[in-house]
Design a protein around this motif. Structure first.
Motif, short mmCIF file in Angstrom:
data_model
loop_
_atom_site.label_atom_id
_atom_site.label_comp_id
_atom_site.label_asym_id
_atom_site.label_seq_id
_atom_site.Cartn_x
_atom_site.Cartn_y
_atom_site.Cartn_z
N GLU A 31 0.82 -1.22 0.00
CA GLU A 31 0.00 0.00 0.00
C GLU A 31 0.85 1.27 0.00
OE1 GLU A 31 -3.71 -0.10 2.42
OE2 GLU A 31 -2.90 -1.99 3.20
N ILE A 32 2.03 1.18 -0.59
CA ILE A 32 2.97 2.31 -0.70
C ILE A 32 3.26 2.85 0.70
CG2 ILE A 32 3.53 4.31 -2.13
CD1 ILE A 32 2.36 1.91 -3.65
N ARG A 94 -1.92 9.78 6.04
CA ARG A 94 -2.33 9.66 7.43
C ARG A 94 -1.90 8.30 7.96
NH1 ARG A 94 -8.40 12.10 6.61
NH2 ARG A 94 -7.90 14.31 6.96
N PRO A 95 -1.90 8.12 9.28
CA PRO A 95 -1.52 6.81 9.84
C PRO A 95 -2.39 5.66 9.34
CG PRO A 95 -1.46 8.49 11.55
CD PRO A 95 -2.05 9.15 10.34
N ASP A 96 -3.63 5.95 8.90
CA ASP A 96 -4.47 4.88 8.34
C ASP A 96 -4.14 4.59 6.87
OD1 ASP A 96 -5.50 7.06 7.02
OD2 ASP A 96 -7.55 6.83 7.75
N LYS A 97 -3.06 5.20 6.37
CA LYS A 97 -2.53 5.03 5.01
C LYS A 97 -3.37 5.74 3.95
CE LYS A 97 -0.60 0.52 6.25
NZ LYS A 97 -0.55 -0.92 5.93
#
Length: 291
Positions: A31-32, A94-97
């Motif tokens: 997810e990069i 963001r931390p949630d990608k």
């Protein structure tokens, strides 16, 4: 088929690079995000790319985050004089990608400073301002900040990414646009809409790019073909004893001399396969068949 392309050819500082370039996004984790699964191979791909004649590398500080910039510096610093490193700003993770805009003038300056620090440069040679498709910040404010940093010497050339024809036309009225980076492949030429927004296609801006001598840099250029299109591309691939993905890249190189593909991969073997595309000379009959 030209083997090189010139960025900002009418400026005081044109940059001539080889066609193909290399896009680093796939060097990150899933997810990069995060470090590569095989860090030594990632570093070797970057070194092999430069040794193979690649002198245009595309990155962004939000790949990873900051993973690809750090890999580039570890593998290639001090940089060769002819190497052009292109980065992108306008977004963050963001931390949630998730991918979100980061495009106020203050945000853009923060991103440029971060790219300069992580890449170990005093000036970024080419920066794409990525438009997110739902920007609250007006384009003239975003580009105004980019051109201000260009005047300060932090940026040599400014480009646009993920833009419609109308947005490119508006950008050209605001200042010199050196390059455009849009989604573009044999099968994906027009806008792709999805749950997170939209990605304008390369075909929508190609004519305008050609009129203004602006290189068009496709991202996600490796094969995403529908069944009927895949039949056509597979037929040409069999003729040359290569893969459909290689024909997809060859099609981009032949479609316009103003296209600069930057195929990315995390596999050294796949990288070498992509580089073999330069040796494929498609005939007029091949191109007509593919069209």
């Amino acid at each position: 088929m030209p083997s090189t392309i010139t960025i900002a050819q009418n400026s005081a500082h044109p940059l001539t690079v080889n066609r193909l370039g290399y896009g680093t996004m796939r060097l990150t984790g899933p997810e990069i995000w995060g470090e590569p699964a095989n860090r030594p191979e990632a570093l070797q791909i970057l070194r092999t790319a430069v040794e193979s004649g690649v002198n245009f590398i595309d990155t962004a500080d939000y790949y990873g985050e900051d993973v690809t910039n750090r890999l580039i510096r570890e593998a290639l610093y001090p940089y060769r004089n002819d190497l052009v490193i292109c980065t992108k700003v306008g977004a963050t993770r963001r931390p949630d990608k998730s991918w979100v805009p980061f495009n106020t003038p203050e945000n853009l300056r923060t991103s440029i400073e971060n790219n300069l620090r992580t890449l170990g440069q005093e000036q970024v040679q080419l920066v794409h301002l990525r438009l997110m498709g739902h920007d609250a910040v007006p384009l003239d404010e975003q580009l105004g900040a980019m051109f201000e940093m260009q005047r300060e010497g932090k940026i040599l050339h400014v480009g646009l990414s993920n833009v419609t024809r109308e947005e490119l036309e508006a950008g050209l009225k605001l200042g010199p646009i050196a390059t455009v980076e849009n989604m573009f492949s044999y099968a994906q030429r027009t806008t792709l809409s999805h749950a997170h927004g939209h990605n304008p296609g390369g075909e929508e801006v190609l004519e305008l790019c050609e009129q203004h001598n602006i290189p068009l840099i496709p991202f996600f250029s490796l094969l995403h073909a529908l069944p009927k299109q895949l039949d056509k591309i597979a037929e040409v691939a069999r003729k040359y004893n290569v893969t459909p993905a290689q024909i997809n890249l060859a099609w981009l190189l032949h479609h316009s001399p103003w296209i600069l593909p930057i195929p990315g991969t995390s596999s050294l073997a796949h990288f070498r396969e992509n580089m073999g595309t330069k040796d494929i000379q498609l005939s007029a009959e091949d191109m007509a068949n593919l069209e």
